[in-house]
Design a protein around this motif. Structure first.
Motif, PDB file in Angstrom:
ATOM      1  N   MET A 183     -26.813 -14.507   7.740  1.00 61.79           N
ATOM      2  CA  MET A 183     -27.417 -15.810   7.482  1.00 61.79           C
ATOM      3  C   MET A 183     -28.685 -15.638   6.657  1.00 61.79           C
ATOM      4  O   MET A 183     -29.466 -14.740   6.898  1.00 61.79           O
ATOM      5  CB  MET A 183     -27.754 -16.489   8.811  1.00 61.79           C
ATOM      6  CG  MET A 183     -28.280 -17.898   8.677  1.00 61.79           C
ATOM      7  SD  MET A 183     -28.860 -18.532  10.269  1.00 61.79           S
ATOM      8  CE  MET A 183     -27.466 -18.179  11.285  1.00 61.79           C
ATOM      9  N   SER A 184     -28.910 -16.498   5.720  1.00 68.46           N
ATOM     10  CA  SER A 184     -30.095 -16.386   4.874  1.00 68.46           C
ATOM     11  C   SER A 184     -31.326 -16.816   5.638  1.00 68.46           C
ATOM     12  O   SER A 184     -31.264 -17.617   6.574  1.00 68.46           O
ATOM     13  CB  SER A 184     -29.932 -17.264   3.634  1.00 68.46           C
ATOM     14  OG  SER A 184     -29.936 -18.615   3.983  1.00 68.46           O
TER      15      SER A 184
ATOM     16  N   THR B 184     -32.159 -20.529   6.118  1.00 66.59           N
ATOM     17  CA  THR B 184     -31.456 -21.385   7.065  1.00 66.59           C
ATOM     18  C   THR B 184     -31.691 -20.981   8.506  1.00 66.59           C
ATOM     19  O   THR B 184     -31.028 -21.464   9.407  1.00 66.59           O
ATOM     20  CB  THR B 184     -29.940 -21.357   6.791  1.00 66.59           C
ATOM     21  OG1 THR B 184     -29.479 -20.014   6.882  1.00 66.59           O
ATOM     22  CG2 THR B 184     -29.620 -21.912   5.422  1.00 66.59           C
TER      23      THR B 184
ATOM     24  N   THR C 172     -27.903 -27.061   8.714  1.00 67.12           N
ATOM     25  CA  THR C 172     -27.308 -25.986   7.923  1.00 67.12           C
ATOM     26  C   THR C 172     -25.787 -25.992   7.995  1.00 67.12           C
ATOM     27  O   THR C 172     -25.211 -26.349   9.030  1.00 67.12           O
ATOM     28  CB  THR C 172     -27.828 -24.628   8.421  1.00 67.12           C
ATOM     29  OG1 THR C 172     -27.140 -23.591   7.730  1.00 67.12           O
ATOM     30  CG2 THR C 172     -27.589 -24.456   9.902  1.00 67.12           C
TER      31      THR C 172
ATOM     32  N   TYR D 122     -24.010 -23.475   8.389  1.00 68.19           N
ATOM     33  CA  TYR D 122     -23.639 -22.527   9.444  1.00 68.19           C
ATOM     34  C   TYR D 122     -23.493 -23.228  10.796  1.00 68.19           C
ATOM     35  O   TYR D 122     -22.758 -22.763  11.662  1.00 68.19           O
ATOM     36  CB  TYR D 122     -24.699 -21.425   9.555  1.00 68.19           C
ATOM     37  CG  TYR D 122     -24.787 -20.511   8.361  1.00 68.19           C
ATOM     38  CD1 TYR D 122     -23.910 -19.442   8.214  1.00 68.19           C
ATOM     39  CD2 TYR D 122     -25.754 -20.709   7.385  1.00 68.19           C
ATOM     40  CE1 TYR D 122     -24.000 -18.588   7.117  1.00 68.19           C
ATOM     41  CE2 TYR D 122     -25.854 -19.862   6.286  1.00 68.19           C
ATOM     42  CZ  TYR D 122     -24.977 -18.818   6.151  1.00 68.19           C
ATOM     43  OH  TYR D 122     -25.065 -17.978   5.072  1.00 68.19           O
TER      44      TYR D 122
ATOM     45  N   ALA E 299     -19.213 -17.474   5.058  1.00 69.55           N
ATOM     46  CA  ALA E 299     -20.564 -16.952   4.865  1.00 69.55           C
ATOM     47  C   ALA E 299     -20.843 -16.625   3.404  1.00 69.55           C
ATOM     48  O   ALA E 299     -21.916 -16.932   2.879  1.00 69.55           O
ATOM     49  CB  ALA E 299     -20.786 -15.717   5.743  1.00 69.55           C
TER      50      ALA E 299
ATOM     51  N   GLU F  32     -23.806 -18.242   1.091  1.00 71.58           N
ATOM     52  CA  GLU F  32     -24.849 -17.418   0.481  1.00 71.58           C
ATOM     53  C   GLU F  32     -24.871 -17.582  -1.036  1.00 71.58           C
ATOM     54  O   GLU F  32     -25.936 -17.562  -1.656  1.00 71.58           O
ATOM     55  CB  GLU F  32     -24.640 -15.944   0.856  1.00 71.58           C
ATOM     56  CG  GLU F  32     -24.877 -15.629   2.324  1.00 71.58           C
ATOM     57  CD  GLU F  32     -26.298 -15.945   2.761  1.00 71.58           C
ATOM     58  OE1 GLU F  32     -27.228 -15.861   1.937  1.00 71.58           O
ATOM     59  OE2 GLU F  32     -26.486 -16.288   3.945  1.00 71.58           O
TER      60      GLU F  32
ATOM     61  N   PHE G  13     -26.757 -20.806  -1.729  1.00 81.14           N
ATOM     62  CA  PHE G  13     -28.201 -20.690  -1.532  1.00 81.14           C
ATOM     63  C   PHE G  13     -28.852 -19.812  -2.602  1.00 81.14           C
ATOM     64  O   PHE G  13     -29.999 -20.041  -2.985  1.00 81.14           O
ATOM     65  CB  PHE G  13     -28.506 -20.153  -0.133  1.00 81.14           C
ATOM     66  CG  PHE G  13     -28.227 -21.141   0.964  1.00 81.14           C
ATOM     67  CD1 PHE G  13     -28.838 -22.385   0.967  1.00 81.14           C
ATOM     68  CD2 PHE G  13     -27.352 -20.842   1.992  1.00 81.14           C
ATOM     69  CE1 PHE G  13     -28.576 -23.308   1.975  1.00 81.14           C
ATOM     70  CE2 PHE G  13     -27.083 -21.755   3.004  1.00 81.14           C
ATOM     71  CZ  PHE G  13     -27.696 -22.997   2.987  1.00 81.14           C
ATOM     72  N   ALA G  14     -28.120 -18.820  -3.090  1.00 83.23           N
ATOM     73  CA  ALA G  14     -28.653 -17.988  -4.177  1.00 83.23           C
ATOM     74  C   ALA G  14     -28.807 -18.817  -5.450  1.00 83.23           C
ATOM     75  O   ALA G  14     -29.823 -18.709  -6.159  1.00 83.23           O
ATOM     76  CB  ALA G  14     -27.727 -16.802  -4.426  1.00 83.23           C
TER      77      ALA G  14
END
Length: 292
Positions: free
Chosen positions: A1-2, A5, A106, A108, A202, A206, A209-210
């Motif tokens: 998880m980043s 988040t 989030t 997630y 996941a 990611e 979010f990147a």
């Protein structure tokens, strides 16, 4: 998880059945939003120490960016792309507030909602789950803003900002931070629905979010990005969630530029809402109830 988040992953408890006999009318919707937001304020106030520790931890990221770009500016004759060290200080102090306003549910968390049976309970309530997420995290913002103020004061003393704000900029900023919150809620709601198709999500999250980190103005002011990157920025919603709200307050944007920024946010809100409704109808058909 980043890391972005981490706090968002704490799934808010499902609300008691809303005190609304017939949810849908404007007044009843306002009552629902007010009730859920008030509940969020009361709940997060009980965890004020945890929230404050999280907020202090968030200082590390903008301070690193601020120090690095201030050194670069001084080494480049006092400014980079029009940003002086004081300009960078203003940018990243406001950045902290905008980032906290952008904390939403989030993607997630959808795994938890499905696994624990929360989604089943939400489906039998007379209101769309998206409204609950919007209302709950809107209430959370009250605590976030209160905790941000003293940290902003300390940072302003350590890194004096250069900030000159007029009424139009202040009004635009106030509207823009809430517009950014709604856009990001809608986009991550849609992203989270992917969980109803597959559990291997996941990597996709990611990747999103990147892209947001690089193209939103969070990592570096967008004015400093290459023209090739800016062409992509204009086609994506990320600037409306981070870059524009910050620029509205700290940059010398003209009236037409402020209006165009707000119109872009309005477009992405409309697009995000339509996309959320379409994807929701398709995703929910694949849902199999899970719970005790």
């Amino acid at each position: 998880m980043s890391a972005d988040t981490a706090q968002q992953h704490r799934v808010p408890p499902p609300p008691a059945r809303p005190p609304l006999a017939r949810v849908g009318r404007p007044r009843q919707m306002l009552d629902f939003y007010a009730t859920v937001a008030r509940t969020a304020v009361q709940e997060q106030f009980q965890y004020r120490a945890a929230n404050y520790m999280y907020m202090i931890g968030m200082v590390v990221e903008p301070v690193i960016y601020l120090v690095v770009w201030s050194v670069v500016a001084e080494a480049s004759g006092g400014s980079v792309g029009g940003y002086t060290p004081g300009g960078f200080a203003a940018y990243y102090i406001v950045w902290m507030l905008v980032r906290n306003m952008n904390i939403v549910f989030t993607p997630y968390g959808w795994e938890f909602r499905i696994r624990e049976g929360q989604l089943s309970g939400m489906l039998v309530r007379p209101i769309h789950p998206l409204h609950y997420d919007l209302a709950y995290f809107a209430g959370w913002k009250v605590i976030a803003v209160l905790l941000w103020v003293p940290i902003a004061v300390v940072l302003a003393l350590l890194f004096p900002p250069e900030l000159s704000v007029n009424l139009a900029q202040a009004a635009t900023f106030f509207v823009a931070i809430w517009g950014a919150y709604v856009i990001r809620t809608l986009l991550l709601f849609v992203l989270g629905l992917v969980t109803l198709w597959t559990t291997r999500v996941a990597a996709l999250f990611e990747l999103y979010f990147a892209a947001e980190l690089l193209l939103s103005g969070r990592l570096v002011p967008l004015d400093l990005m290459p023209d090739a990157v800016l062409r992509w920025v204009d086609l994506l919603p990320f600037r409306s969630t981070f870059g524009f709200p910050i620029e509205a307050l700290v940059s010398d944007l003209s009236g037409p530029q402020l209006v165009r920024g707000l119109l872009a946010q309005l477009f992405w809100i409309g697009f995000g809402w339509l996309l959320a409704m379409v994807v929701w109808k398709r995703a929910i058909r694949r849902y199999s109830a899970v719970g005790n």
